[in-house]
Design a protein around this motif. Sequence first.
Motif, PDB file in Angstrom:
ATOM      1  N   TYR A 103      -1.235  -0.786  -3.204  1.00 32.25           N
ATOM      2  CA  TYR A 103      -1.707  -0.165  -1.962  1.00 32.25           C
ATOM      3  C   TYR A 103      -1.347  -1.029  -0.759  1.00 32.25           C
ATOM      4  N   CYS A 107       0.973  -0.225   2.466  1.00 27.60           N
ATOM      5  CA  CYS A 107       0.437  -0.346   3.826  1.00 27.60           C
ATOM      6  C   CYS A 107       1.293  -1.270   4.685  1.00 27.60           C
ATOM      7  N   CYS A 148      -0.984   4.515   4.470  1.00 30.13           N
ATOM      8  CA  CYS A 148      -2.106   3.583   4.468  1.00 30.13           C
ATOM      9  C   CYS A 148      -3.415   4.345   4.632  1.00 30.13           C
ATOM     10  N   TYR A 151      -7.813   5.261   0.081  1.00 36.65           N
ATOM     11  CA  TYR A 151      -7.647   4.279  -0.989  1.00 36.65           C
ATOM     12  C   TYR A 151      -8.815   4.395  -1.934  1.00 36.65           C
ATOM     13  N   ASN A 153      -9.907   2.926  -5.958  1.00 36.17           N
ATOM     14  CA  ASN A 153      -9.533   1.999  -7.015  1.00 36.17           C
ATOM     15  C   ASN A 153     -10.404   2.276  -8.220  1.00 36.17           C
ATOM     16  N   ASN A 159     -11.502  -1.140   0.028  1.00 34.26           N
ATOM     17  CA  ASN A 159     -10.277  -1.235   0.816  1.00 34.26           C
ATOM     18  C   ASN A 159     -10.428  -2.343   1.857  1.00 34.26           C
TER      19      ASN A 159
END
Length: 184
Positions: A103, A107, A148, A151, A153, A159
């Motif tokens: 990620y 970004c 970006c 996000y 996970n 994030n």
Amino acid sequence: MRTLKMARIPHKQHIFLPFVMVSIACVSAFGPKTQELIDTICHKMEDYGFCNKCFSEHIFTPETDMRGLSQIAIAQSLSNASTTVVFAKQAMCAATNQELVDYLKLCIIGYLKILDMIENADRVFGNNNYNAMLTDFLNSAKVLATECGQYSNSHGIGNPLYENNREERILVTMTAATAYSLPH
């Protein structure tokens, strides 16, 4: 009986203090038309307080027009994007989770594209080409959202760029809003 001696203040400090006071007064004392323009822009933002503070802290003349507010928004967007790239690189070096690393890589690439667009927008702004400036900022908003954006996970890691992304999103929107108000 003891007498207290007054410490002598060097001559430079006598000059410095009034200068600081006048500078602060000038920065914080902008006119009602300027505040009206700021309110017009900031009421359209997701965070009025952030927008208002950003403009207010960077006004250097009592009366600033929409072009001056555009300059502030461009400069702050450029500054935030630059800072975010540095922060993202540091976070990536410290990250141990591969999803987060991937990620952050995406970004960083996105923010480098955004920096190019903002720098170009700044150049064309200097040539009074507000349509091109607006196009660059609208395109940077797309890059921010796609490269970006969201996000998540699987391990519940937050994030680290959440606040940077939020601020850049607001700054891009502030710049677009000021650009719409300029003569095309």
